[in-house]
Scaffold this motif. Structure first.
Motif, PDB file in Angstrom:
ATOM      1  N   TYR A  23       0.825  -1.206   0.000  1.00  0.00           N
ATOM      2  CA  TYR A  23       0.000   0.000   0.000  1.00  0.00           C
ATOM      3  C   TYR A  23       0.866   1.265   0.000  1.00  0.00           C
ATOM      4  N   TYR A  24       1.801   1.340   0.927  1.00  0.00           N
ATOM      5  CA  TYR A  24       2.589   2.567   1.043  1.00  0.00           C
ATOM      6  C   TYR A  24       3.627   2.707  -0.055  1.00  0.00           C
ATOM      7  N   ASN A  25       4.070   1.630  -0.645  1.00  0.00           N
ATOM      8  CA  ASN A  25       4.979   1.731  -1.783  1.00  0.00           C
ATOM      9  C   ASN A  25       4.279   2.310  -3.006  1.00  0.00           C
ATOM     10  N   ASN A  26       2.961   2.232  -3.036  1.00  0.00           N
ATOM     11  CA  ASN A  26       2.182   2.755  -4.162  1.00  0.00           C
ATOM     12  C   ASN A  26       1.394   4.004  -3.791  1.00  0.00           C
ATOM     13  N   SER A  27       1.786   4.653  -2.711  1.00  0.00           N
ATOM     14  CA  SER A  27       1.080   5.861  -2.271  1.00  0.00           C
ATOM     15  C   SER A  27       1.836   7.111  -2.720  1.00  0.00           C
ATOM     16  N   VAL A  28       1.283   8.266  -2.435  1.00  0.00           N
ATOM     17  CA  VAL A  28       1.936   9.530  -2.775  1.00  0.00           C
ATOM     18  C   VAL A  28       3.199   9.761  -1.955  1.00  0.00           C
ATOM     19  N   LEU A  29       3.438   8.939  -0.941  1.00  0.00           N
ATOM     20  CA  LEU A  29       4.580   9.140  -0.060  1.00  0.00           C
ATOM     21  C   LEU A  29       5.901   8.673  -0.659  1.00  0.00           C
ATOM     22  N   SER A  30       5.863   7.857  -1.677  1.00  0.00           N
ATOM     23  CA  SER A  30       7.076   7.333  -2.316  1.00  0.00           C
ATOM     24  C   SER A  30       7.995   6.632  -1.322  1.00  0.00           C
ATOM     25  N   GLU A  31       7.410   5.900  -0.411  1.00  0.00           N
ATOM     26  CA  GLU A  31       8.205   5.152   0.560  1.00  0.00           C
ATOM     27  C   GLU A  31       8.603   3.812  -0.042  1.00  0.00           C
ATOM     28  N   THR A 115      -4.982  12.279  24.855  1.00  0.00           N
ATOM     29  CA  THR A 115      -4.670  12.863  23.544  1.00  0.00           C
ATOM     30  C   THR A 115      -3.937  11.850  22.676  1.00  0.00           C
ATOM     31  N   LEU A 116      -4.188  11.912  21.377  1.00  0.00           N
ATOM     32  CA  LEU A 116      -3.364  11.210  20.397  1.00  0.00           C
ATOM     33  C   LEU A 116      -2.619  12.267  19.604  1.00  0.00           C
ATOM     34  N   GLU A 117      -1.302  12.145  19.581  1.00  0.00           N
ATOM     35  CA  GLU A 117      -0.481  13.027  18.756  1.00  0.00           C
ATOM     36  C   GLU A 117       0.132  12.172  17.656  1.00  0.00           C
ATOM     37  N   ALA A 118      -0.046  12.597  16.427  1.00  0.00           N
ATOM     38  CA  ALA A 118       0.480  11.835  15.303  1.00  0.00           C
ATOM     39  C   ALA A 118       0.635  12.753  14.103  1.00  0.00           C
ATOM     40  N   HIS A 119       1.292  12.256  13.100  1.00  0.00           N
ATOM     41  CA  HIS A 119       1.364  12.987  11.844  1.00  0.00           C
ATOM     42  C   HIS A 119       0.709  12.135  10.761  1.00  0.00           C
ATOM     43  N   THR A 120       0.281  12.787   9.712  1.00  0.00           N
ATOM     44  CA  THR A 120      -0.375  12.088   8.613  1.00  0.00           C
ATOM     45  C   THR A 120       0.027  12.750   7.306  1.00  0.00           C
ATOM     46  N   TYR A 121      -0.582  12.365   6.251  1.00  0.00           N
ATOM     47  CA  TYR A 121      -0.335  12.919   4.921  1.00  0.00           C
ATOM     48  C   TYR A 121      -1.683  13.053   4.230  1.00  0.00           C
ATOM     49  N   GLU A 122      -1.655  13.585   3.010  1.00  0.00           N
ATOM     50  CA  GLU A 122      -2.866  13.583   2.205  1.00  0.00           C
ATOM     51  C   GLU A 122      -2.525  13.333   0.749  1.00  0.00           C
ATOM     52  N   ASP A 123      -3.366  12.528   0.108  1.00  0.00           N
ATOM     53  CA  ASP A 123      -3.169  12.251  -1.307  1.00  0.00           C
ATOM     54  C   ASP A 123      -3.888  13.319  -2.129  1.00  0.00           C
ATOM     55  N   GLU A 124      -4.012  13.088  -3.420  1.00  0.00           N
ATOM     56  CA  GLU A 124      -4.643  14.083  -4.303  1.00  0.00           C
ATOM     57  C   GLU A 124      -6.104  14.347  -3.941  1.00  0.00           C
ATOM     58  N   ASN A 125      -6.730  13.435  -3.212  1.00  0.00           N
ATOM     59  CA  ASN A 125      -8.116  13.615  -2.768  1.00  0.00           C
ATOM     60  C   ASN A 125      -8.226  14.102  -1.328  1.00  0.00           C
ATOM     61  N   GLY A 126      -7.074  14.383  -0.707  1.00  0.00           N
ATOM     62  CA  GLY A 126      -7.072  14.852   0.672  1.00  0.00           C
ATOM     63  C   GLY A 126      -7.104  13.738   1.712  1.00  0.00           C
ATOM     64  N   PHE A 127      -7.104  12.491   1.265  1.00  0.00           N
ATOM     65  CA  PHE A 127      -7.164  11.353   2.174  1.00  0.00           C
ATOM     66  C   PHE A 127      -5.758  10.990   2.627  1.00  0.00           C
ATOM     67  N   PRO A 128      -5.519  10.602   3.845  1.00  0.00           N
ATOM     68  CA  PRO A 128      -6.441  10.415   4.966  1.00  0.00           C
ATOM     69  C   PRO A 128      -6.623  11.651   5.851  1.00  0.00           C
ATOM     70  N   TYR A 129      -5.909  12.741   5.527  1.00  0.00           N
ATOM     71  CA  TYR A 129      -5.993  13.943   6.364  1.00  0.00           C
ATOM     72  C   TYR A 129      -7.444  14.395   6.579  1.00  0.00           C
ATOM     73  N   CYS A 130      -8.222  14.469   5.509  1.00  0.00           N
ATOM     74  CA  CYS A 130      -9.610  14.929   5.642  1.00  0.00           C
ATOM     75  C   CYS A 130     -10.435  13.956   6.486  1.00  0.00           C
ATOM     76  N   TRP A 131     -10.117  12.670   6.425  1.00  0.00           N
ATOM     77  CA  TRP A 131     -10.821  11.670   7.233  1.00  0.00           C
ATOM     78  C   TRP A 131     -10.574  11.914   8.719  1.00  0.00           C
ATOM     79  N   TYR A 132      -9.309  12.179   9.080  1.00  0.00           N
ATOM     80  CA  TYR A 132      -8.987  12.482  10.481  1.00  0.00           C
ATOM     81  C   TYR A 132      -9.709  13.738  10.948  1.00  0.00           C
ATOM     82  N   LYS A 133      -9.786  14.738  10.091  1.00  0.00           N
ATOM     83  CA  LYS A 133     -10.491  15.979  10.452  1.00  0.00           C
ATOM     84  C   LYS A 133     -11.969  15.682  10.728  1.00  0.00           C
TER      85      LYS A 133
END
Length: 163
Positions: A23-31, A115-133
């Motif tokens: 999943y993450y190898n094929n994401s916008v993150l280029s991991e 509290t949960l402290e974490a970082h996230t990212y967003e793809d071209e559709n804003g996911f998953p950042y918009c989901w967390y919001k």
């Protein structure tokens, strides 16, 4: 039916790790994850806090996971960093919400976590950042996530007035 529980068998990590790396190898993150590096990550979290490591099982098949660590902070116990992942074919079925619910209820009950402290990212559709919001998470505007190649930083510390 999907159930959420603590890790049942260590080899359950293998299926999740393979899905996670794909999943993450094929994401916008280029991991560049491998199954082995994902297993190392999962074991890191499991060894830190096995009771804060939950798996989503569909008839004994692992299909998702959530994991985090606990950190005392000035205002109480915080769930720190962590990972949540649901296999692609099981996404958009409420499993991530189930994982968060199980983790948060347990952490509140056992540790009085606040509290949960974490970082996230967003793809071209804003996911998953918009989901967390939508779940109620907020962006902390005055925080910055930093990352650096520590070998290069050490060189800079010795060769310049960078610090």
């Amino acid at each position: 039916m999907v159930e959420i529980s603590n890790l049942k068998q260590e080899n359950d990590l293998e299926r999740i790790a393979e899905e996670y790396s794909n999943y993450y190898n094929n994401s916008v993150l280029s991991e560049k994850w491998t199954k082995e590096s994902a297993i190392k990550l999962f074991k890191y979290f499991y060894n830190q806090a096995p009771d804060l490591f939950f798996i989503a099982y569909d008839n004994e098949t692992p299909v998702g996971a959530i994991m985090t660590c606990l950190k005392p902070w000035w205002d109480g116990m915080h769930l720190e960093d962590g990972e949540v992942f649901v296999c692609k074919e099981y996404q958009k079925k409420g499993i991530a919400k189930m994982l968060f619910k199980k983790l948060f209820e347990y952490a509140i009950d056992k540790y009085n976590a606040t509290t949960l402290e974490a970082h996230t990212y967003e793809d071209e559709n804003g996911f998953p950042y918009c989901w967390y919001k939508r779940l109620g998470f907020e962006t902390v505007d005055d925080w910055k996530i930093i990352s650096g190649d520590i070998k290069n930083i050490v060189c800079l510390l010795y060769t310049s007035d960078a610090a």
